[in-house]
Design an enzyme around this catalytic site. Structure first.
Site, PDB file in Angstrom:
ATOM      1  N   HIS A   1      16.257 -20.301  -4.959  1.00 21.80           N
ATOM      2  CA  HIS A   1      16.957 -19.935  -6.191  1.00 21.80           C
ATOM      3  C   HIS A   1      18.406 -20.411  -6.211  1.00 21.80           C
ATOM      4  O   HIS A   1      19.063 -20.339  -7.251  1.00 21.80           O
ATOM      5  CB  HIS A   1      16.885 -18.418  -6.399  1.00 21.80           C
ATOM      6  CG  HIS A   1      17.235 -17.979  -7.782  1.00 21.80           C
ATOM      7  ND1 HIS A   1      16.676 -18.548  -8.909  1.00 21.80           N
ATOM      8  CD2 HIS A   1      18.107 -17.031  -8.234  1.00 21.80           C
ATOM      9  CE1 HIS A   1      17.173 -17.968  -9.983  1.00 21.80           C
ATOM     10  NE2 HIS A   1      18.044 -17.065  -9.612  1.00 21.80           N
TER      11      HIS A   1
ATOM     12  N   ASP B   1      11.706 -22.098  -5.600  1.00 20.71           N
ATOM     13  CA  ASP B   1      12.365 -20.923  -6.157  1.00 20.71           C
ATOM     14  C   ASP B   1      11.379 -19.772  -6.322  1.00 20.71           C
ATOM     15  O   ASP B   1      10.505 -19.798  -7.193  1.00 20.71           O
ATOM     16  CB  ASP B   1      12.992 -21.285  -7.512  1.00 20.71           C
ATOM     17  CG  ASP B   1      13.911 -20.207  -8.053  1.00 20.71           C
ATOM     18  OD1 ASP B   1      13.821 -19.047  -7.596  1.00 20.71           O
ATOM     19  OD2 ASP B   1      14.722 -20.532  -8.943  1.00 20.71           O
TER      20      ASP B   1
ATOM     21  N   SER C   1      20.518 -18.707 -13.401  1.00 21.12           N
ATOM     22  CA  SER C   1      19.594 -17.581 -13.302  1.00 21.12           C
ATOM     23  C   SER C   1      19.605 -16.773 -14.608  1.00 21.12           C
ATOM     24  O   SER C   1      19.243 -17.309 -15.661  1.00 21.12           O
ATOM     25  CB  SER C   1      19.943 -16.717 -12.086  1.00 21.12           C
ATOM     26  OG  SER C   1      18.904 -15.804 -11.824  1.00 21.12           O
ATOM     27  N   GLN C   2      20.035 -15.511 -14.580  1.00 24.55           N
ATOM     28  CA  GLN C   2      20.137 -14.767 -15.828  1.00 24.55           C
ATOM     29  C   GLN C   2      21.043 -15.513 -16.814  1.00 24.55           C
ATOM     30  O   GLN C   2      20.755 -15.586 -18.009  1.00 24.55           O
ATOM     31  CB  GLN C   2      20.702 -13.367 -15.591  1.00 24.55           C
ATOM     32  CG  GLN C   2      20.902 -12.567 -16.875  1.00 24.55           C
ATOM     33  CD  GLN C   2      21.557 -11.222 -16.618  1.00 24.55           C
ATOM     34  OE1 GLN C   2      20.912 -10.185 -16.712  1.00 24.55           O
ATOM     35  NE2 GLN C   2      22.837 -11.226 -16.298  1.00 24.55           N
TER      36      GLN C   2
ATOM     37  N   TYR D   1      22.262 -12.178 -12.869  1.00 25.62           N
ATOM     38  CA  TYR D   1      21.917 -10.761 -12.787  1.00 25.62           C
ATOM     39  C   TYR D   1      22.777 -10.069 -11.733  1.00 25.62           C
ATOM     40  O   TYR D   1      22.889 -10.550 -10.608  1.00 25.62           O
ATOM     41  CB  TYR D   1      20.441 -10.647 -12.416  1.00 25.62           C
ATOM     42  CG  TYR D   1      19.791  -9.314 -12.694  1.00 25.62           C
ATOM     43  CD1 TYR D   1      19.467  -8.946 -13.991  1.00 25.62           C
ATOM     44  CD2 TYR D   1      19.442  -8.455 -11.660  1.00 25.62           C
ATOM     45  CE1 TYR D   1      18.826  -7.749 -14.250  1.00 25.62           C
ATOM     46  CE2 TYR D   1      18.800  -7.261 -11.901  1.00 25.62           C
ATOM     47  CZ  TYR D   1      18.493  -6.900 -13.207  1.00 25.62           C
ATOM     48  OH  TYR D   1      17.847  -5.708 -13.455  1.00 25.62           O
TER      49      TYR D   1
END
Length: 333
Positions: free
Chosen positions: A313, A279, A189-190, A92
């Site tokens: 994360h 996370d 992630s994204q 992201y």
């Protein structure tokens, strides 16, 4: 920071009820059919980057709605195809950035593709990026992309991005330097969420992926994420619904079409997930929800998950990169 979610044994057994619309398959079949009406028209323009051990190409193809989506296509210099190929989707706020900033997988001797994420890229800068030109992009939403078009699945931002991921695969597999039988998708992630989406949607267009490696994936089990984390990007949805109180059922229905749990069920490719047990951005239970259901409707391919017990994360960081290099090499062999 501490382990705030379920205990590991509970996570390993976690199989939540995640709403799936009755017309889920019809929705994605019609979406991808609609995208296919636009000429893919992939172009690979060789550029100079100051890294002579690599050949770098400016990739452009037609994504959702015909929007010209950008990317990089990188190979070892002078390589002759067909090559195993790694397609990476970005986190992201990230964009394709500068081509010499991401060359690890090309250094392994493979073809490497980085797909731009439409409308994003402010964290990367660099070359020309991909706009989000859809008229739906202008509907009311909180700052960010999580709530853009949230009241209608056909208008939702990630309908366009998920479609772009599949169109990217279609564009790349036609390149003579690419071995179409050895394409893997990955991202963090994204990008991990987009990898799951790509793996789940690839069978709709007859693409057989060799593997899917989502690293600390986002965009899964939305209801749980919104409930237990107040970090962005998930918290964008909370802020939106705190104001638009009457839109809660509508918003959750839209999200069900894009949930990585529902998309991952349909995947046929082997998978290597990763999760950080501390996370706060993509809570472990949301990752395990996607992992535990992954491939159930796609023939139950082999899968495994790397667990980083003391990480947020950032997950495994370079440790995870090394792990993916090893796993891809096994798949490509």
């Amino acid at each position: 920071m501490a382990q705030f979610d379920m205990a590991l044994d509970q996570l390993q057994a976690y199989r939540p009820t995640v709403a799936e619309p009755d017309d889920f398959d019809e929705f994605w079949t019609s979406t991808l059919t609609e995208a296919g009406q636009f000429d893919l028209d992939p172009t690979f323009v060789k550029i100079e980057t100051g890294t002579p051990v690599f050949d770098t190409y400016d990739l452009t193809f037609s994504g959702f709605g015909g929007t010209r989506v950008k990317g990089w296509f990188i190979t070892p210099a002078g390589a002759e195809g067909p090559l195993p190929t790694v397609v990476e989707y970005l986190g992201y706020s990230g964009g394709r950035g500068l081509p010499f900033s991401r060359q690890t997988f090309a250094a392994a001797g493979w073809a490497y593709v980085i797909m731009d994420t439409r409308g994003q890229g402010w964290a990367s800068g660099g070359y020309e990026s991909t706009p989000d030109l859809s008229s739906d992009a202008g509907l009311h939403h909180t700052p960010g992309f999580m709530t853009a078009g949230l009241t209608d699945p056909k208008a939702y931002y990630y309908r366009r991005v998920y479609t772009d991921t599949v169109r990217c695969l279609e564009a790349v597999r036609g390149n003579p330097l690419v071995d179409s039988s050895k394409i893997v998708v990955t991202g963090g992630s994204q990008g991990g969420g987009l990898s799951i989406a790509a793996a789940g949607l690839a069978p709709y267009v007859g693409i057989d992926l060799a593997g899917c490696a989502p690293n600390v994936p986002f965009l899964s089990h939305f209801a749980r994420a919104i409930q237990i984390t107040d970090r962005d990007p998930y918290h964008e949805i909370t802020r939106y619904l705190a104001g638009w109180r009457d839109l809660v059922p509508v918003a959750y229905r839209t999200l069900s079409y894009f949930d990585g749990v529902n998309l991952g069920k349909r995947a046929k490719a082997p998978a290597l997930f990763s999760v950080g047990l501390m996370d706060l951005t993509c809570p472990p239970s949301t990752v395990y929800a996607a992992y535990n259901f992954y491939g159930e409707d796609g023939g139950n391919p082999e899968k495994s998950i790397d667990v980083y017990t003391h990480n947020d994360h950032e997950g495994g960081g370079d440790y995870n990169t090394g792990r993916r290099l090893e796993w891809f090499a096994e798949l490509f062999a």
